[in-house]
Design an enzyme around this catalytic site. Sequence first.
Site, short mmCIF file in Angstrom:
data_model
loop_
_atom_site.label_atom_id
_atom_site.label_comp_id
_atom_site.label_asym_id
_atom_site.label_seq_id
_atom_site.Cartn_x
_atom_site.Cartn_y
_atom_site.Cartn_z
N HIS A 128 18.29 -28.90 -28.53
CA HIS A 128 17.02 -28.22 -28.76
C HIS A 128 15.81 -29.15 -28.55
O HIS A 128 14.69 -28.68 -28.41
CB HIS A 128 16.98 -27.59 -30.16
CG HIS A 128 16.72 -28.53 -31.30
ND1 HIS A 128 17.72 -29.01 -32.11
CD2 HIS A 128 15.58 -29.08 -31.77
CE1 HIS A 128 17.20 -29.79 -33.04
NE2 HIS A 128 15.89 -29.86 -32.85
N ASP A 158 24.63 -28.20 -30.25
CA ASP A 158 23.29 -28.78 -30.20
C ASP A 158 23.33 -30.25 -29.81
O ASP A 158 22.61 -31.07 -30.36
CB ASP A 158 22.56 -28.59 -31.54
CG ASP A 158 21.05 -28.75 -31.39
OD1 ASP A 158 20.55 -28.61 -30.26
OD2 ASP A 158 20.38 -29.03 -32.40
N GLY A 230 11.14 -34.25 -35.91
CA GLY A 230 11.08 -35.44 -35.07
C GLY A 230 12.31 -36.32 -35.23
O GLY A 230 12.60 -37.15 -34.38
N ASN A 231 13.05 -36.16 -36.35
CA ASN A 231 14.31 -36.87 -36.52
C ASN A 231 15.43 -36.24 -35.70
O ASN A 231 16.50 -36.85 -35.53
CB ASN A 231 14.76 -36.87 -37.99
CG ASN A 231 14.15 -38.00 -38.79
OD1 ASN A 231 13.26 -37.78 -39.59
ND2 ASN A 231 14.62 -39.22 -38.56
N SER A 232 15.22 -35.03 -35.21
CA SER A 232 16.27 -34.32 -34.47
C SER A 232 16.78 -35.16 -33.31
O SER A 232 16.00 -35.66 -32.50
CB SER A 232 15.74 -32.99 -33.93
OG SER A 232 15.52 -32.09 -34.98
N LEU A 287 41.14 -18.47 -26.67
CA LEU A 287 42.31 -17.69 -27.06
C LEU A 287 42.16 -16.22 -26.71
O LEU A 287 43.14 -15.56 -26.37
CB LEU A 287 42.54 -17.85 -28.57
CG LEU A 287 43.78 -17.21 -29.18
CD1 LEU A 287 45.05 -17.70 -28.47
CD2 LEU A 287 43.85 -17.52 -30.67
N GLY A 288 40.95 -15.70 -26.79
CA GLY A 288 40.73 -14.30 -26.44
C GLY A 288 40.97 -13.35 -27.59
O GLY A 288 41.63 -12.32 -27.42
N VAL A 289 40.43 -13.70 -28.76
CA VAL A 289 40.51 -12.82 -29.92
C VAL A 289 39.16 -12.79 -30.63
O VAL A 289 38.39 -13.74 -30.54
CB VAL A 289 41.59 -13.27 -30.94
CG1 VAL A 289 42.98 -13.12 -30.37
CG2 VAL A 289 41.34 -14.70 -31.41
N ILE A 291 37.95 -12.62 -34.47
CA ILE A 291 38.61 -12.86 -35.75
C ILE A 291 37.65 -12.65 -36.91
O ILE A 291 36.42 -12.62 -36.72
CB ILE A 291 39.20 -14.29 -35.83
CG1 ILE A 291 38.11 -15.33 -35.54
CG2 ILE A 291 40.37 -14.44 -34.87
CD1 ILE A 291 38.57 -16.76 -35.68
#
Length: 499
Positions: A128, A158, A230-232, A287-289, A291
């Site tokens: 970001h 992120d 700013g710490n990001s 996996l295609g689920v 949940i």
Amino acid sequence: MARLKNSAVARRQDAAPGIMRLLTALAALTAMMLALYAAPAFARGAPESFADLAEKLSPAVVNISTSQTLKLGAPGAPVPGLPEGSPFNEFFEDFLQRQPGGQAPRKVQSLGSGFVIDPDGIIITNNHVIEQADEIKVNFSDGTTLAAEVLGRDPKTDVAVLRVEPDRPLPFVKMGDSTKARVGDWVVAIGNPFGLGGTVTAGIISAINRDINAGPYDDFIQTDASINRGNSGGPLFNLEGEVIGVNTAIISPSGGSIGIGFSVPSATAMPVIEQLKEYGETRRGWLGVRIQTVTDEIAESLGMDEAKGALVAEVTPGGPAEEAGIQAGDVIIDFDGKDVPSMRDLPRIVADTKIGREVETTVLRGGDKVTLEVKVGRLEEAEAKAEGAAKPDADQSNEPTLTLGLALGELNANSRRRFNLPDDVEGVLVTSVDPAGPAAEKGIRPGDVIVEVAQEKVKSPSDVVERVKAEQEKGRRSVLLLVSTAGDLRFIAVRIEEG
């Protein structure tokens, strides 16, 4: 005289065992004191100073400066000074569009943090921080500024990887193992809060494995070390000077630190960083689920001894799970030899699995354990195929039959047209919901379609009534429904009313 000498010797011999016991006790006490002195931080107290650590690590921490060109009059462009999504944005957008200079572009700048992990110029920051930036510059503590290119970025965790071209090896820091971090350990954050570069703050790890609903792989380290805007993208260090987290978010009503900050653990970030460095993109297992959490009520309705695992609400057609035989209603409790304690653990385990591998998956089905072989697919390919696909609509219908605080009706041409229900949705329509009934407690709404009751398909309101009655006769306190809402399937355990 001889008798006197012999008696003195005897007295010394009698005293010897006592002296030995005393010496042994003193030795044990000394060892215990040395152990306490060398014990963890709680015996020694707080570090005397963080100065040596800060001096050593700060040169590898950088400020990230980005710029982006925006047209103020362009639809959707943010209005300076107003939060994104503010109701006043629309008003000001309209106002700016009507002004003669409303379409003039404007350059917006922002600041964040990052850290060097490779002396050749590899830098880590948050996605970001650099997202949608036209230009990225990296500012070093010695005053050097270098242009950066994006090697890759991952919105889900992120994390972003940048590269600069230095004329000499850069100071760098090492990644540590966040899985060894414990609540109460000292940590140090270094970054660029409010543009004040090289700021060092210290605190402890307040919690681990935090889920703040930021993404599918939430597993944050929570710290009370001061983290501000700013710490990001900056590093969170342990006392060995290793990076165990990438600072990414805070909870704050005011925008300043209130002692609740979050870092992406190095154990989560490192596989992503390696993939972004090598491929420029992530390559996660799939996996295609779809949940959901196994609640206590759902566990009871399925006859499980405890609430654990990930409940399969829906299986993606043609996906790895369907090909392996996984079904809606299965509870996945083990994947590739790794225990699945809860729903939120499964996505991380699958994502870290090598694409194309065949792995054993254990599910609970009808009270029995079933082991299946699943060939892991690639998440990004599945997302690309699904992108742009239209979601089916949904909502209500017909003549009421009452149970669980629900009025139920048949699905027919009129009800499908009235509530815009797609042809491929089959089941029993919810026409109204008693606000004081048990179904309302679980968020069931008019227009939802009940597809299964107690893992058996239903086609008519009477089917629903009979299945609920059968579960009640078994002594169940709740019944498991598979409900379609706007085309999305979910399992809901609804309390069975007495009487």
